[in-house]
Enzyme design. Structure first.
Site, mmCIF file in Angstrom:
data_model
loop_
_atom_site.group_PDB
_atom_site.id
_atom_site.type_symbol
_atom_site.label_atom_id
_atom_site.label_comp_id
_atom_site.label_asym_id
_atom_site.label_seq_id
_atom_site.Cartn_x
_atom_site.Cartn_y
_atom_site.Cartn_z
ATOM 1 N N TRP A 106 16.194 20.741 57.477
ATOM 2 C CA TRP A 106 15.013 20.065 56.965
ATOM 3 C C TRP A 106 15.181 18.564 57.214
ATOM 4 O O TRP A 106 16.246 18.009 56.972
ATOM 5 C CB TRP A 106 14.861 20.340 55.446
ATOM 6 C CG TRP A 106 13.708 19.576 54.862
ATOM 7 C CD1 TRP A 106 12.385 19.929 54.913
ATOM 8 C CD2 TRP A 106 13.765 18.323 54.173
ATOM 9 N NE1 TRP A 106 11.626 18.963 54.304
ATOM 10 C CE2 TRP A 106 12.443 17.969 53.839
ATOM 11 C CE3 TRP A 106 14.804 17.464 53.805
ATOM 12 C CZ2 TRP A 106 12.130 16.801 53.150
ATOM 13 C CZ3 TRP A 106 14.491 16.298 53.121
ATOM 14 C CH2 TRP A 106 13.162 15.979 52.789
ATOM 15 N N ASN A 153 6.801 26.762 51.575
ATOM 16 C CA ASN A 153 7.919 25.871 51.272
ATOM 17 C C ASN A 153 9.215 26.497 50.776
ATOM 18 O O ASN A 153 9.924 25.877 49.987
ATOM 19 C CB ASN A 153 7.458 24.823 50.252
ATOM 20 C CG ASN A 153 6.592 23.779 50.912
ATOM 21 O OD1 ASN A 153 6.985 23.209 51.924
ATOM 22 N ND2 ASN A 153 5.417 23.551 50.377
ATOM 23 N N CYS A 173 2.340 24.554 58.427
ATOM 24 C CA CYS A 173 3.400 23.708 57.880
ATOM 25 C C CYS A 173 4.339 24.623 57.111
ATOM 26 O O CYS A 173 3.902 25.609 56.520
ATOM 27 C CB CYS A 173 2.750 22.691 56.938
ATOM 28 S SG CYS A 173 3.918 21.671 56.020
ATOM 29 N N ASP A 203 8.814 16.947 57.668
ATOM 30 C CA ASP A 203 8.540 16.114 56.492
ATOM 31 C C ASP A 203 9.133 14.727 56.657
ATOM 32 O O ASP A 203 8.877 13.838 55.854
ATOM 33 C CB ASP A 203 9.149 16.755 55.238
ATOM 34 C CG ASP A 203 8.215 17.796 54.650
ATOM 35 O OD1 ASP A 203 7.045 17.837 55.063
ATOM 36 O OD2 ASP A 203 8.659 18.558 53.770
ATOM 37 N N ASP A 210 0.656 25.540 54.101
ATOM 38 C CA ASP A 210 2.060 25.211 53.875
ATOM 39 C C ASP A 210 2.848 26.455 53.445
ATOM 40 O O ASP A 210 2.277 27.479 53.050
ATOM 41 C CB ASP A 210 2.126 24.136 52.777
ATOM 42 C CG ASP A 210 3.374 23.276 52.859
ATOM 43 O OD1 ASP A 210 4.300 23.630 53.606
ATOM 44 O OD2 ASP A 210 3.428 22.251 52.162
HETATM 45 C C1 DGJ Z 1 5.787 20.261 52.152
HETATM 46 C C2 DGJ Z 1 4.988 19.667 53.255
HETATM 47 O O1 DGJ Z 1 5.726 19.629 54.420
HETATM 48 C C3 DGJ Z 1 4.510 18.284 52.818
HETATM 49 O O2 DGJ Z 1 3.833 17.665 53.868
HETATM 50 C C4 DGJ Z 1 3.652 18.435 51.621
HETATM 51 O O3 DGJ Z 1 2.492 19.127 51.944
HETATM 52 C C5 DGJ Z 1 4.414 19.140 50.513
HETATM 53 N N1 DGJ Z 1 4.972 20.375 50.974
HETATM 54 C C6 DGJ Z 1 3.524 19.399 49.339
HETATM 55 O O4 DGJ Z 1 4.140 20.149 48.395
#
Ligand code: DGJ
Length: 753
Positions: free
Chosen positions: A202, A483, A529, A551, A481
């Site tokens: 990351w 995550n 994303c 990011d 997104d």
């Molecule tokens: C991870 C993304 O890569 C960011 O750009 C942003 O959208 C955050 N998540 C928001 O939680």
């Protein structure tokens, strides 16, 4: 482009103007590989290219009684099986009811199809007219287990690539369990290559790594449920002497967004095998009578014009025949995303304020990021509750999007559909919708858990919630997104014997949902994303033509990230933003000019509150946006050439350029990381221009007013400025444009005159 067949010897030659791929049915009926590379003359037969000796090979099983040198461990094969003398990695492993994993697929028939067929439920490259490509389908059978294996090979007319995929059908009454089903396996006669791969973490995505090949295996893989930043599903095999612009290189890229594997194996006979496909780890797939399984596609490319030639092959194909929809050929809007400007701390007024200033400075699209829904005031709550948080946004997304549109700027919205916080309505109502294993603690990541996208009810919920918002509000753009990597990958809707299907069912579910939404909302620009670039892969690019690259918005780090990403993926697919300083990921302070000069090589935007920068910086932003708009067709759809690698030259310099299709225009970017005192004058060799064109040079930093293309290729652009250690001696107009100092950069526009 053609596919020629020698019916008698069962040899197949696929070729276009630049590349050849030759395969042949071997004496034992298995499918052998003879050649892949630069186009070679067609001959009636290539029998002489088959590699085996008549003499016995010590301690190596021979597959034919009367040919003692016919050893599977030496022969170049197309889709090797396990269990009959090839000790390298097999492409397929099938567990049978009797416990055997031995298979032997032999030739049955072939078919040539004009054009290219789409894979069922999976992303793939495509043709628009059947005369753009030809596809060879070879049918192989293992009569003992009653399965038909179909290997498909497509040769394109206009792109130097071969795409491959594998498909299997169980035609017996027996239950077969696929334990490994790769997309392709390719054998080389000799191993003199280096492996180029994109590895990272990351915030340090897709750094270029070069590994040597020794006997045994080099493996790149992901078990995270995403293609991942750690190991992108791309590898290249280059000759040791291959450079950016000369020499041979082969590329392999999997069109898939989940667990994958790329293996490069050199055996005791100096044969090199590349295997690529879905990761067999924690994978199995049950095939009952009549059931079929389709592998993802792999895109293989060959270039003898170095790494850059290989990249251009991928860029053109992915821009033109992987990305789809109305945005495929359109320049992308300059956007402003509020994430780094506000994080979760915003309200409607603040958002409108940011959008207003953005509009004034020329931004075309405002994107509202995380935090607009449910109880999402931090990352501990609200994920999954896809309705407006009216405390923060009294007009709701519906009202806010209209207000933003009334300002004369488009509106975009962030979603993270695949996830849920335990503190959410969704989780309280459906705690069983997440991936979780019976009686085990679930491992959180960023306080969130992964929804089981293999479930139809989960997909239905997401479709209903997202489509409602897209229908009711004025939404021109969606950031999708994702995550967290997956853990406790187990699904309550899947039988205990089939838990190895969960990873892939998740990806199929994701693709199905994306297909449905992108079809229903064709005008919406989707950007994928996954904590930045955790799913920067061709699978996602098929549904969404751009991806948030990282990011990490620090200009210096971004040079490396965008450079590495460009090995396989086109400039237009890379989301790239100018953010505030000190940078939020590195704490580094870089000039706004350099931040812009890096970010414009992508799907360009800003990620800061433009109300908070100085007036001088606002002027620069305005000019950056104007410049980008004038040049975005060139930048986003031109040919990209990497000139100086940030991974070499002591990590201090980088340069790249784009050239228009007609070669009449080009834009060169030069980046200097740290200032070097008394470094002398520099020159920069360019690439991709028309050697006979005379180009005018627009730049304060460069000597001379015009150069011929051949001069630029062979002698180079000469920079005016010596790197003085004594700034008192600085004679250059406009200090801001100088390359002296840390983190400096310049752009040089070339126009043929
Ligand atoms: C991870 C993304 O890569 C960011 O750009 C942003 O959208 C955050 N998540 C928001 O939680």
């Amino acid at each position: 482009m053609q596919i020629l067949v020698n019916q008698k010897n069962l040899e197949f030659h696929l070729y276009n103007e630049n590349i050849s791929y030759i395969l042949k049915v071997l004496d034992d009926g298995t499918l052998g590989h003879l050649y892949f590379g630069k186009k070679i003359k067609h001959r009636d037969s290539y029998q002489h290219l088959v590699q085996f000796t008549s003499a016995e090979v010590p301690v190596t099983p021979n597959a034919l009684d009367d040919k003692r040198g016919f050893c599977k461990d030496i022969l170049l094969q197309e889709y090797p099986s396990y269990g009959n003398g090839d000790y390298r990695e097999p492409a397929i492993v099938v567990l049978q009811e009797n416990g055997s994993r031995i298979t032997d697929f032999t030739y049955h028939s072939y078919e040539i199809v004009e054009g290219k067929e789409n894979l069922k439920n999976l992303p793939n490259t495509y043709v628009e007219n059947s005369n753009e490509a030809k596809t060879l389908k070879i049918y192989l059978k293992d009569e003992l287990i009653g399965a038909t294996l179909t290997l498909s090979y497509t040769i394109f007319r206009d792109y130097d690539v071969i795409t491959r995929n594998a498909h299997i059908k169980n035609e017996s009454d027996e239950k077969l369990i696929l334990e490994r089903f790769l997309s392709a396996s390719l054998d080389f006669k000799e191993p003199d290559f280096q492996i180029v791969h994109l590895s990272g973490a990351w915030s340090r995505e897709r750094h270029v790594e070069i590994s040597e090949i020794n006997q045994n295996k080099f493996v790149i893989d992901s078990k995270r449920g995403t293609s991942s930043v750690n190991s992108n599903p791309f590898i290249a095999l280059k000759r040791k002497e291959t450079t950016e612009f000369s020499g041979e290189v082969y590329g392999f890229n999997l069109v898939y967004s989940g667990n994958h594997i790329e293996m490069v194996e050199k055996n005791q006979y100096n044969k090199l095998r590349v295997s690529i496909g879905m990761n067999p780890f924690n994978f199995n797939w049950t095939l009952l009578k009549g059931d079929e399984f389709q592998s993802p596609e792999v895109v293989m490319s060959y270039s003898n014009t170095g790494m850059n030639g290989l990249s251009l092959n991928y860029h053109r194909l992915y821009r033109e025949r992987l990305a789809r929809g109305v945005w495929r050929d359109k320049v992308r809007p300059v956007l402003l995303n509020n994430w780094e400007a506000t994080y979760f701390d915003f309200n409607e007024e603040k958002i409108l304020d940011i959008a207003k200033k953005a509009k004034e400075l020329g931004v075309e699209l405002f994107v509202l990021d995380d935090g607009w829904f449910g109880a999402r005031n931090h990352d501990k709550a609200g994920l999954g509750d896809w309705w407006s948080n009216l405390e923060k946004i009294p007009s709701g997304v519906e009202g806010l999007s209209k207000k933003v549109e009334e300002m004369g700027i488009k509106f975009g919205l962030w979603f993270e559909p695949e996830m849920v916080n335990k503190d959410s309505e969704l989780y309280r109502n459906h705690p069983n919708w997440i991936l979780r294993a019976p009686n085990r603690k679930n491992t959180p990541s960023r306080n969130q858990h992964t929804l089981d996208l293999g479930r139809e009810d989960v997909r239905e919920y997401l479709y209903e919630k997202i489509s409602k918002i897209l229908r009711e509000s004025k939404i021109s753009y969606v950031k999708w997104d994702m995550n967290r990597p997956m853990t406790e990958v187990w699904s309550e809707v899947i039988d205990s014997t089939k838990q190895g299907e969960v990873f892939h069912r998740y990806i199929l579910g994701l693709y199905e949902l994306l297909e449905k939404l992108t079809t229903e909302f064709p005008e919406v620009l989707f950007e994928s994303c996954a904590s930045g670039g955790n799913r920067f892969d061709p699978g996602m690019l098929y549904y969404m033509p751009q991806t948030w690259t990282s990011d990490d918005t620090d200009a210096v780090e971004r040079i490396k990230i965008q450079y590495g990403t460009s090995l396989c993926y086109p400039v237009v697919s890379m989301g790239a933003h100018v953010s505030a300083v000190p940078n939020h990921q590195t704490n580094r302070i870089t000039p706004i000019k350099t931040r812009g000069n890096v970010a414009i090589f992508g799907a360009f935007g800003y990620e800061l509150d433009l109300n908070k920068i100085t007036d001088e910086e606002k002027e620069i932003v305005k000019k950056q946006i104007e410049f980008f708009k004038e040049n975005r067709e060139l930048i986003q759809f031109g040919d990209f050439y990497r000139l100086v690698s940030p991974f070499e030259k002591k990590l201090n310099d980088a340069a790249w350029m784009v050239v228009s299709k007609d070669k009449k225009e080009a834009l060169v970017a030069k980046y200097k990381i740290l200032s070097v005192p008394n470094a002398g004058y520099e020159s920069l060799l360019l690439s991709g221009l028309n050697e006979d064109y005379l180009y005018s040079v627009e730049s304060l930093q460069v000597q001379g007013e015009s150069y011929y293309g051949d001069e630029l290729h062979s002698s180079g652009l000469i920079f005016k400025e010596p790197s003085f250690s004594d700034l008192g001696n600085l004679q250059i107009e406009g200090e801001l444009d100088s390359l002296i100092g840390d983190f400096k950069s310049c752009l040089i526009k070339l126009k043929s005159i």
